[in-house]
Scaffold this active site. Sequence first.
Site, PDB file in Angstrom:
ATOM      1  N   GLN A 124       0.822  -1.206   0.000  1.00  0.00           N
ATOM      2  CA  GLN A 124       0.000   0.000   0.000  1.00  0.00           C
ATOM      3  C   GLN A 124       0.863   1.265   0.000  1.00  0.00           C
ATOM      4  O   GLN A 124       1.652   1.469   0.916  1.00  0.00           O
ATOM      5  CB  GLN A 124      -0.882   0.000   1.248  1.00  0.00           C
ATOM      6  N   GLY A 125       0.713   2.084  -1.039  1.00  0.00           N
ATOM      7  CA  GLY A 125       1.500   3.320  -1.115  1.00  0.00           C
ATOM      8  C   GLY A 125       0.663   4.540  -0.768  1.00  0.00           C
ATOM      9  O   GLY A 125       0.251   5.291  -1.649  1.00  0.00           O
ATOM     10  N   GLU A 163      -4.787   8.219  19.320  1.00  0.00           N
ATOM     11  CA  GLU A 163      -5.255   9.582  19.576  1.00  0.00           C
ATOM     12  C   GLU A 163      -6.236  10.019  18.479  1.00  0.00           C
ATOM     13  O   GLU A 163      -7.280  10.614  18.782  1.00  0.00           O
ATOM     14  CB  GLU A 163      -4.066  10.544  19.642  1.00  0.00           C
ATOM     15  N   SER A 172       4.891  -1.140   4.214  1.00  0.00           N
ATOM     16  CA  SER A 172       5.110  -2.485   4.745  1.00  0.00           C
ATOM     17  C   SER A 172       5.265  -3.470   3.620  1.00  0.00           C
ATOM     18  O   SER A 172       4.469  -3.458   2.666  1.00  0.00           O
ATOM     19  CB  SER A 172       3.912  -2.947   5.571  1.00  0.00           C
ATOM     20  N   GLU A 197     -15.112  -2.942   6.026  1.00  0.00           N
ATOM     21  CA  GLU A 197     -15.338  -3.815   7.175  1.00  0.00           C
ATOM     22  C   GLU A 197     -14.018  -4.045   7.906  1.00  0.00           C
ATOM     23  O   GLU A 197     -13.016  -4.408   7.320  1.00  0.00           O
ATOM     24  CB  GLU A 197     -15.904  -5.154   6.719  1.00  0.00           C
TER      25      GLU A 197
END
Lengths: 375, 375, 401, 401
Positions: D126-127, D388, D161, D245
């Site tokens: 994922q970029g 947060e 990742s 989901e």
Amino acid sequence: MDFDLTDDQRLLTDSVTRLLADQYGFEQRKSLLKTPMGWSERLWSQYAELGLLGLPVPEEYGGFGGGPVDVMLLMQAFGRHLVLEPYLASVVLGGTAVRLAGDDAQREEILSGLAAGETKLAFAHGERQSRYDLTDVLTTATPDGGAYRLEGAKSVVLHGDCADRLVVSARTAGGRDEAEGISLFLVDAEAPGLARRGYALRDGTRAAELSLSNVPATLLGERDAALPVIERVVEAGIAATAAEVIGAMEAMQAMTLDYLKTRQQFGRPIGDNQALQHRAAEMLVAMEQGRSMAMLAAMMVEEPDAGERARNIARAKVGVGQAGRFVSQNAVQLHGGIGMTEEYAIGHFFRRVMVIEHLFGDTAYHLDRLADEVE
Amino acid sequence: MDFDLTDDQRLLTDSVTRLLADQYGFEQRKSLLKTPMGWSERLWSQYAELGLLGLPVPEEYGGFGGGPVDVMLLMQAFGRHLVLEPYLASVVLGGTAVRLAGDDAQREEILSGLAAGETKLAFAHGERQSRYDLTDVLTTATPDGGAYRLEGAKSVVLHGDCADRLVVSARTAGGRDEAEGISLFLVDAEAPGLARRGYALRDGTRAAELSLSNVPATLLGERDAALPVIERVVEAGIAATAAEVIGAMEAMQAMTLDYLKTRQQFGRPIGDNQALQHRAAEMLVAMEQGRSMAMLAAMMVEEPDAGERARNIARAKVGVGQAGRFVSQNAVQLHGGIGMTEEYAIGHFFRRVMVIEHLFGDTAYHLDRLADEVE
Amino acid sequence: MELRFTPEEVAFREEVRAFIRDKLPADTRERMRLGHKPTKQDTITWQRILNAKGWAAYSWPKEHGGPGWSAIQRMIFLEENLMAPAPELLSFNITMLGPVLVEFGTEAQKRHFLPRAANLDDWWCQGFSEPGAGSDLASLRTAAVREGDHYVVNGQKIWTSTAHNADWCFCLVRTDPRAAKRQEGISFLLIDLRTPGIEVRPIISIDGSHHLNEVFFTDVRVPAENLVGEENRGWSVAKYLLGNERTGIARLGTSKAAVRRAKEVAREVRTRGRPLIEDRGFRTRVAQLEVDMKALEITQLRVVSAFAKSGGKKPDPLSSVLKIKGTELLQASSELVMDVGGPLAMPAWQQELAALANEPAPVPDWAPAMAPAYLMLRAASIYGGTNEIQKNILNKAVLGL
Amino acid sequence: MELRFTPEEVAFREEVRAFIRDKLPADTRERMRLGHKPTKQDTITWQRILNAKGWAAYSWPKEHGGPGWSAIQRMIFLEENLMAPAPELLSFNITMLGPVLVEFGTEAQKRHFLPRAANLDDWWCQGFSEPGAGSDLASLRTAAVREGDHYVVNGQKIWTSTAHNADWCFCLVRTDPRAAKRQEGISFLLIDLRTPGIEVRPIISIDGSHHLNEVFFTDVRVPAENLVGEENRGWSVAKYLLGNERTGIARLGTSKAAVRRAKEVAREVRTRGRPLIEDRGFRTRVAQLEVDMKALEITQLRVVSAFAKSGGKKPDPLSSVLKIKGTELLQASSELVMDVGGPLAMPAWQQELAALANEPAPVPDWAPAMAPAYLMLRAASIYGGTNEIQKNILNKAVLGL
């Protein structure tokens, strides 16, 4: 797995919610607190009419035959309004004891009266020295013809001052801390030798000290073998009060949010402070985790596997106790000074949650029981 | 009660601070980590020249005769820079053992060499199975003429790979867990039968596994009665690493504040978020409480009352351990992704604090010891 | 750096401890040992005993009746008094009004009020908070209008601790409603509570006690000589008062006394078939509190020493650390006491006991006082600047955020 | 309301558990039992085994290869897989790219990429994140300029990742730098990592592992048919992806497996002269975690059921509760494992063990994996929106603050 309410359950909560919205405003409740009895006979009759007193009573005895989820929904609504009537003591504790231990005649007589609002029960098990230990029973019962005579004292008996019939535990055999040898008895409120001193708990609900001196009593259930019943009564109490705490947390959370949005300081609502916003979010997280545990308790009350039931209800007691403490302490904190006063509702919720945490074993007590079981 | 530094102490911290500011930048440290030894001989000589290696060594052996507060100040400075040299292992642990247990000749020989930077020590007490239990010693020592032969293994010996002389504990009597029967020995690094496998801990500092097979050794101190010395060595280690954690927390807090002030997100510094500001304030509170406990440890290292000393040093270990965990976890959290990387300093501090918490007994271990003593 | 108490300090602690042991009246001692609050008379009697010894005005300059102690001595004295436990000195008199009059008062004010404050001849209370103001003190609206040699005061104060016991009240009032900044136009007035037009209404707290009040002022005439400092400069006086030495802010002695009390009662009650004191969870909880109290004790010494070193001029922003940790420990230790009390701590015994004549009390003597402190101390993190405000202070004053 | 699992659900759990028990390769099983991360090949092999069974694309519609499970079944499946513990399905392929292509992809994209993603023939990454962007995703700057039937991509991604394992990357790129709002002008592109101009540089994590990367794009030519959805509408695609989901978001099975592992090792190590498993403090800590895990398990069921009831259209804002409590438990349970490991968990064994040939390992087999998860999972409260940020979401979406 299904989290939706049935039509009956929706009907139940709707009618209770309507009744309480109408009859249980904070000011109305405060005037009840000032009465000698500390709750309303009139409302008790209305609960009877609505079928609430017979909710968990089997249909054959004039009840509704409802299950733990129904009780959960009702107690949650009661928790939102801090209902003062002796539902927990009479229907949940007393009612469960009679339902589980009574013979047909006893159940017929007492549960019908309970459902009809004619008989109020109390569950007199704890003693001055016993704290949370269910086997620490010193009160004794001696056979006397077909019946028994009780000698001893019971402490912090919830709504013990107003009950018509008392379910009292006593030793028929064995010594302190022994699991065997405890029996349950039915004692009439007017029985000779029974003295009751009623008082208010810190949340305004009532309790009593009982002293028993040669009091005539009838055996309820199997002699010497009442501990499993007592445990189940306590479990039912834990589940019911867990739901009550959820209701109380909902009310506190709503009041706190409202206060954060409206209370101005330094020229803006205090809820503009991100630190307070995050606290509110943490309260929400705690409340939702607590809600899950109250559901777990309800789910487990009728679980046949005793170990599984005890373990999960202990977990629920811990989880709800911790959530309740966190939410109620922070609700007071975020309200500031006004949260500390008798005049304002938050402090009443705070104290109800505090009292509930110290019924049926507190958080540390049940966590220690769970620690025994780690394997 | 006086929290001011003496002139000597101010001089000490000033010179160390200057040296480290100059020689121990994060990039310089990273290159040291990549060397096989994992630390700098050159700096070790500079420490010797500055008198740091002899800081707690009595003046008669060429030392400075400093006390625990001096060591605290030094270790705090080391903590700020994550100094990699074997000061803890060699000067604090090894040096304390020799100082407390050695006879005049041993002290003369070894402590002078230590202060001069010629001898490096290590303290080989823990074993594979012992975890934090000081009496769990399985390595054995058998008399062999005037000396002894050691048989067994030692585990996670701090800087055991580079030490010239090793202080090794072994059983001369008694069985596992017995307080009596443990003795200390001096072992030469080149002794036959001693195999050392060095490795890096997760914070980059070095340690070693020792295997001892018929290794010649000299008794250090009283036979069978080394436990009190071992306890004091460990206490000195706790006090020294407590100070190191304070330095590490100071560095982390400073980096975190800097990051909060400079890192932009959604068009403003992330430190504008009050929730993060409050976290930073909580880190400050924890750090100051930890600092107090590191001072307590320093204050107690030389306390003659063994019970008072042990109790308060255990408290310091708990307090500093909890503060370190809270501050280091939140320092990573407030840095976000970059705090998780090997390239950035925060993660190195985080790991140093983690490793220190798991030396000499972790937080739970010491809290349990303290729970024993509640009365 | 010398981190141990000097022999003189150790001897001083011993002297204080012995004095309290010998002179604290027995009935007061017993009430407090059981965890009850002191009565009004307990407080008055004890403060007068201390004043006779020269210790009551412990933080005042020697020339105004102070004992001339070091900061460490003051801390030791307060801690021993709390730990005894003995009634606290009335902080309105000693740590608030006294130093303010010393700094800002006229000679006449000093001469009249200081000795009476030290001896608790006058019981003072503080009229700062107003409805809707809370932590935002400067938004106060109680008005004082100068008419000849009097101010005429109208308005309302709230959260006024012990006003129902008090003789006098030091108040912040707005004397110039048109001032440019809200902090300007405020004055500091001493008001005799017997003046006509003052009504004190109780606020009952969640522990059932009467400690707080609302105070209403309707055309209350206050002599102009009761102004402290200059008119419209009362904000500086208030800031001085609030920023004053906060030696006692952590109230560590109270936490220590609570933990000690919890352990005592834990020997009397049982859990799971054995004395609670033998329960590992209980012991660990105590051990953790003792760790935290030890840390705070040293932090407090550091702050007090630094404050003394600074010549007592600049309040250390780290006193916010004392407030935060101190109140956390007050709350945690009172929570421990309540949990030890268990079910017997839940009845509202005070009402019951008050109703009893010569009947035996339906409860062990330790039970009635196990929950009230827990309830009351929820306010500890609210009053004197909430703990959230303390974190804001740390952010601004120490962290630069 | 029926709070127990149906018999069908119980049977389904049994089926999944049995399948994993029977089919998970032995070497993978042993690595994971000891707490190590699966190798790349472990992940590929296991996903293909699950895919052959029809279970890999567990959340996709049936017509695209999904098994047609209920939300509860999906949850059971994921939990059993984590608890085994078995390698996780590659979430980039299964929970991110798959649903996005189903919703927004062209027929050609679906036909080509979906089966390959399910079978892990392509490893996706994922970029999204860029230096300086962090939680503020919309500030991304990697540019894609349309030139004929290609986009030319220039820029940099970070925290990517498994990019070093990956074949393809789905990227957010800026296609209209002049758009009025930052969220406009962003497009969603599929990029083959073998395309010239791409450089993947490792970022070593604090556990010493290589999991994250920086990815640099220099004049990378991407065929225009690899655009997903409309040009400049990539933000909606990303929002769909992120709001999807989140059955697995709590990763409760991993926490459960960690606590189980901690208990196993606690039987082997000693503290204070007895097995750690007998230590009251340890047992209480485990009991508390088991309470919290049980609560989260039910909360998760509630959220999953509500999501299913809503027709899967609206992500429940309470999924932020799952994220917060889930990561807190991941961290607490990995902390427990590390603490059980004690001093033997502190050496960086992985480097040492890698250097060994046939020598005996200088360490019990449980030791090397006791600390890495603790270190790595500090990121759990950072990635996917920090905890947060999750609280901000709760404030906005639930509390109205």
